[in-house]
Design an enzyme around this catalytic site. Structure first.
Site, mmCIF file in Angstrom:
data_model
loop_
_atom_site.group_PDB
_atom_site.id
_atom_site.type_symbol
_atom_site.label_atom_id
_atom_site.label_comp_id
_atom_site.label_asym_id
_atom_site.label_seq_id
_atom_site.Cartn_x
_atom_site.Cartn_y
_atom_site.Cartn_z
ATOM 1 N N GLU A 45 113.761 57.108 -82.786
ATOM 2 C CA GLU A 45 112.917 56.232 -83.443
ATOM 3 C C GLU A 45 112.259 56.696 -84.498
ATOM 4 O O GLU A 45 111.782 55.899 -85.484
ATOM 5 C CB GLU A 45 111.657 56.234 -82.191
ATOM 6 N N ASP B 4 111.533 56.500 -78.182
ATOM 7 C CA ASP B 4 110.414 56.765 -77.187
ATOM 8 C C ASP B 4 110.746 56.237 -75.851
ATOM 9 O O ASP B 4 110.854 54.942 -76.052
ATOM 10 C CB ASP B 4 109.001 56.688 -77.744
ATOM 11 N N ASP C 137 109.016 54.407 -74.152
ATOM 12 C CA ASP C 137 107.918 53.195 -73.724
ATOM 13 C C ASP C 137 108.429 51.819 -74.020
ATOM 14 O O ASP C 137 109.839 51.731 -74.396
ATOM 15 C CB ASP C 137 106.387 53.533 -74.707
ATOM 16 N N TYR D 51 102.772 65.474 -82.375
ATOM 17 C CA TYR D 51 102.714 64.150 -82.941
ATOM 18 C C TYR D 51 101.365 63.339 -82.416
ATOM 19 O O TYR D 51 100.796 63.452 -81.183
ATOM 20 C CB TYR D 51 103.764 63.341 -82.183
#
Length: 628
Positions: free
Chosen positions: A8, A117, A119, A337
């Site tokens: 990503e 990620d 999600d 992050y």
DNA sequence: GCAAGGTC
């Protein structure tokens, strides 16, 4: 076999490439400044050693929009936007190049592996990557693409993720598409409607070319601000009564507070007071003494929202300033992050190693050394895990006084002290409570003795201090009263909305995400729906977010229109949408069902707003006139 | 000229 891996963001691509490649990695530049292509080999189960290229995107590659030729501003009625066709196009300049890069690399690849990620948005970005790759490689499909499932970058975890690919979750992708489409239709239609309506009715808005935008997150955010403002403005103080006593012990005076809550009935308070006065005159009896150990808990591991709330409270940084500074620190490799919802460390995290890097600091090195020498404790574990990122923590030591901006200095210090605090012990103390009975009423006084400050020695953003020690009473002792008064007071209004409270409200109500909350606040300020103001005594000035006349008018206008309990300026509509999106992901509802239902709901709300547009206009006129 | 969501 050749495998193409796509992450990503560049940081993940780099880290995963070096983990899988075992250090033997060659780097090629892409046509996008931040994005590199990494070549290495890795042994995937069943297919043997493969040549691998790992690259990344920069978040989403595409966005939804409408066909401007047919549905441009002024070319159709705003309500037509609820059933206009929708176009998906690459977003921004770099996405074109990124799609090209993926297509180039995919051409000669046998397999695509998605490393976005874990999600909902990550699934969708994975799907966008697949679409880019399919441009040159038609053998890649939603069914056969590999999806790596990983929640942090620890070596064995990444290798296991590479060896156990899953599939992309088409339901999560559906949920994201649903959100995108609804936000677009509702946002564009209401924004055009409101802007045109206010332009025709208010000369100054036309002249200043103001934009009166609506967004599913902007309006609830504004709603919180206006709601609080109105509660302050409409607050009527109420009188209350309570009994206050002061007892004498030796030559000490000890004020004690009434165990009952404040009474709003003067007569009732008076009766209780006189009753005790009759029975006990000026003597009270000590009926209970207790001393017990107490702790002041160290903070939880740090999430984005908590970072923003605290930096607002402690340093008066806006949510955006905080996130900007955190991002710069992240890009320099100083902190992890900065967009995370996780407030627990993975048990495999090498906390001791992270901590030891801070030992060279002149500011907190000594404290850290003490932790390393045996005082270190495990961090508390919160209940949130976004399965993509660890809590925010320092990656390496840097002399913060040499950082470029003051904001970066503050944020680095805060992140680091918070992390060190997490690895420390709770503060310990002893709390004493003494209870006295005067007539039929009971009163208490309490004292605190701080024994070990522990984490508070380093996390010095607030205080936990010992009170004056309580006198030594004995159980059953009779003490003289110096004072026993029936006191009256007035309830005070709530305070205006601070930025840290607003962030908390948005977070609890699911308005925006950790990455976007700051943007929504900036947006209502940029639209001049609200403004930041410094209020209070000169010494203790605090920043608040107050609505402007326009902001109040919009919220009150929409409230007056009334939408069957689903007002556009309240958080419930967004909450319902989020719940429905979760149901799509859980396969309990289909994308089309949810789309149909919410489009219809917004369309009804739109028609009602259009029909009652005079209310919105009147609402603004009224407020302007009232304040003139 | 418009939304919210990623990220640089």
């Amino acid at each position: 076999m050749k495998i193409l891996c796509v992450a990503e963001k560049p940081s993940i691509a780099k880290s995963v490439a070096y983990t899988l490649g075992g250090g033997k990695v060659t780097v090629r530049n892409s046509s996008v400044k931040y994005v590199k292509n990494y070549d290495f080999t890795f042994e995937f189960p069943g297919v043997g050693r493969c040549s691998v290229t790992m690259t990344s995107v920069l978040g989403h590659l595409t966005e939804m929009t409408i066909d401007n030729n047919r549905y441009g501003w002024g070319k159709c009625l705003p309500i037509n936007l609820f059933d206009s066709t929708i176009i998906v196009k690459e977003n921004g300049n770099d996405s074109k190049k990124l799609v090209q890069n993926i297509a180039n690399e995919a051409r000669l690849s046998n397999q695509l592996m998605i490393w976005t990620d874990c999600d909902r948005e990550g699934e969708h970005i994975g799907w966008e990557i697949l679409n880019a790759a399919s441009k040159t490689n038609s053998s890649l499909t939603l069914e056969n693409v590999w999806r790596a499932q990983f929640s942090h970058l620890e070596r064995s975890h990444i290798i296991s993720a590479a060896k156990n690919p899953k599939q992309l979750d088409r339901y999560a992708i559906d949920a994201v598409c649903t959100r995108m489409e609804l936000d677009l239709r509702a946002g564009f239609s209401f924004t055009r409607f409101l802007t045109d309506l206010f332009k025709t009715n208010f000369q100054e808005i036309k002249e200043e070319r103001r934009l009166i935008s609506y967004g599913g997150c902007q309006f609830p955010t504004l709603g919180f601000v206006v709601d609080r403002y109105m509660r302050v403005k409409e607050f009527v103080p109420e009188e209350f009564w309570y009994i206050s006593i002061e007892v004498k012990k030796g030559n000490r005076k000890l004020p004690m507070s009434w165990s009952r809550p404040h009474l709003f009935d003067r007569l009732a308070a008076m009766l209780l007071y006189e009753n005790s006065l009759d029975i006990a005159k000026d003597e009270a009896e000590i009926v209970h003494i207790i001393s017990k150990p107490t702790s002041n808990f160290k903070p939880l591991p740090l999430t984005t929202v908590q970072l923003q709330k605290d930096c607002s409270k402690f340093f008066k940084l806006s949510a955006k300033e905080t996130l900007d500074a955190a991002e710069k620190l992240y890009n320099q490799g100083f902190i992890s992050y900065p967009r995370t919802e996780t407030d627990r460390f993975d048990p495999k995290t090498d906390l001791k190693n992270l901590l030891s890097k801070q030992a060279e600091s002149p500011q907190w090195g000594g404290y850290v050394q003490e932790l390393l020498d045996g005082k270190m404790r495990s961090p508390r574990a919160g209940k949130h895990d976004d399965k993509a990122h660890p809590p925010i923590h320092p990656i390496c030591y840097t002399d913060f006084t040499k950082l470029k901006s003051r904001n970066e200095q503050l944020v680095y210090q805060y992140v680091t002290k918070r992390f060190i605090a997490c690895c420390s012990d709770d503060a310990k103390g002893v709390k004493s409570i003494v209870t006295a009975k005067w007539g039929l009423e009971t009163f208490t006084a309490s004292g605190l003795m701080v024994l070990e400050k522990n984490y508070l020695d380093i996390y010095d953003y607030f205080k936990w201090t010992s009170t004056k020690e309580l006198p030594e009473f004995t159980l059953g002792e009779k003490v003289k009263l110096l004072k026993a008064d029936l006191v009256t007071g007035k309830t005070s209004p709530p305070s205006y909305m601070s930025e840290s409270e607003l962030i908390a409200l948005m977070d609890i109500n699911g308005i925006g995400t950790d990455a976007t909350i700051a943007e929504h606040i900036e947006k209502i300020l940029a639209r001049e729906y609200a403004s930041k103001q410094s209020l209070g005594e000169s010494r203790s000035k605090k920043a608040y977010i107050l609505p402007t006349e326009l902001g109040c008018a919009l919220v009150e206008g929409f409230n007056q229109i009334g939408f069957d309990n689903l007002s556009l300026s309240k958080p419930f509509l967004r909450k319902q949408l989020e719940e429905s999106l979760a149901k799509i992901t859980a396969k309990q509802e289909t994308k089309n069902n949810v789309l149909d239902r919410f489009i219809e709901l917004y369309r009804q709300a739109f028609m009602l707003s259009n029909q009652k547009q005079a209310i919105l206009v009147k609402s603004y006129r009224h407020i302007q006139r009232r304040n003139a």
